[in-house]
Design an enzyme around this catalytic site. Structure first.
Site, PDB file in Angstrom:
ATOM      1  N   LEU A  37       0.880  -0.914   0.016  1.00 44.59           N
ATOM      2  CA  LEU A  37       0.104  -0.213  -0.242  1.00 44.59           C
ATOM      3  C   LEU A  37       0.941   1.202  -0.042  1.00 44.59           C
ATOM      4  O   LEU A  37       1.937   1.299   0.773  1.00 44.59           O
ATOM      5  CB  LEU A  37      -0.888   0.025   1.142  1.00 44.59           C
ATOM      6  CG  LEU A  37      -2.152  -0.500   1.211  1.00 44.59           C
ATOM      7  CD1 LEU A  37      -3.054  -0.585   2.545  1.00 44.59           C
ATOM      8  CD2 LEU A  37      -3.162   0.308   0.065  1.00 44.59           C
ATOM      9  N   ASP A  38       0.620   2.255  -0.588  1.00 44.74           N
ATOM     10  CA  ASP A  38       1.394   3.619  -0.910  1.00 44.74           C
ATOM     11  C   ASP A  38       1.402   4.298   0.461  1.00 44.74           C
ATOM     12  O   ASP A  38       0.508   3.892   1.444  1.00 44.74           O
ATOM     13  CB  ASP A  38       0.633   4.597  -1.844  1.00 44.74           C
ATOM     14  CG  ASP A  38       0.887   3.922  -3.170  1.00 44.74           C
ATOM     15  OD1 ASP A  38       1.693   3.214  -3.537  1.00 44.74           O
ATOM     16  OD2 ASP A  38       0.206   4.525  -4.184  1.00 44.74           O
TER      17      ASP A  38
END
Length: 274
Positions: A37-38
């Site tokens: 996930l960013d």
């Protein structure tokens, strides 16, 4: 700790930051994750602990679900509001938010954000961007199954999509479809690898629920005819039609076995799980 835990990833942390926190807390090195996930994103992050890290190569890409919001009026080099502004423009609001969102449903050839981890000639795209080099256009085949409005004023929506879909690209392309410059303002992953946001726990939860690898490993399960031989990784005969199977003994996951010869029932050990 051996098994799977589901973390509600906090904002402003990389996926590797989460893994580092878990290693310190549980005083063990073996942790991995089933999907990055960013840093600014939150939501479902599936973590593998201990012997569960052995199944990482066998985890299949699964569909995802997200909640996101769009900001109009500017173009960013990252296609989200956490990058550098490249261009600003007047905002046009003469569009039907829901109608435009629905045009994204279906299979498409999606342009990958320049600030992504996708590799070109062994180098990640964001590395080209950081070095001031020209980043070539890269496309990927994805599918969006459904998109729904959450809040029209906030331009927030939920989206069900195939693995590999870039929500930043959806937000950027929304701008193009409405004669705007646009970028992703926020992102929450609400479903991944068969787990939902309701199952995700805070990183600092007092006690994390540990799920068995069977929750994530989508393989046929068979009972070991010769458990000791399986435990020792020896070649065995298995009566099954599948080429790759999870071999068990009284509820214990022993190993992943693979058919050795086409049309024959001899199987060899692909990965021990003990």
């Amino acid at each position: 700790m051996n098994g799977i835990i589901v973390i509600n990833k906090p904002a402003n942390m990389t996926s590797l930051d989460v893994i580092a926190c878990l290693r310190r807390r549980y005083r063990q090195k073996k942790f991995g994750h089933a999907g990055t996930l960013d840093p600014m994103a939150t939501g479902v992050m599936v973590v593998l602990a201990g012997t569960a890290t052995k199944i990482l190569p066998y985890i299949q890409d699964t569909d995802k679900q997200y909640i996101a919001s769009i900001q109009l009026g500017a173009k960013y080099d990252t296609d989200d509001v956490f990058g550098q502004i490249e261009q600003e423009a007047q905002i046009h609001t003469d569009f039907d938010f829901e109608a435009v969102l629905k045009t994204f449903i279906g299979k498409q050839h999606q342009k990958v954000p320049k600030a992504s981890a996708k590799k070109i000639q062994g180098k990640k795209m964001y590395e080209y961007l950081r070095e001031g080099l020209e980043v070539p256009d890269v496309y990927t085949d994805i599918e969006i199954y459904d998109v729904s409005v959450i809040d029209q004023q906030e331009l927030s929506f939920s989206i069900d999509c195939s693995s590999g879909t870039y929500i930043r690209s959806v937000c950027r392309d929304f701008g193009q479809k409405t004669n705007n410059l646009a970028a992703m303002k926020s992102l929450v992953r609400t479903k991944a690898n068969g787990f939902s946001i309701e199952q995700a726990q805070d990183l600092d939860a007092q006690e994390h629920v540990v799920y068995p690898i069977n929750k994530l490993l989508n393989l046929p399960e068979i009972q070991a005819p010769e458990p000791d031989r399986i435990r020792n990784g020896q070649t065995v005969q298995l009566d099954c039609d599948d080429d790759l199977v999870l071999v068990m003994d009284q509820g214990e996951n022993l190993a992943i076995y693979k058919r050795k010869y086409e049309g024959k029932n001899w199987f060899s050990c692909e990965r021990g799980l003990r």
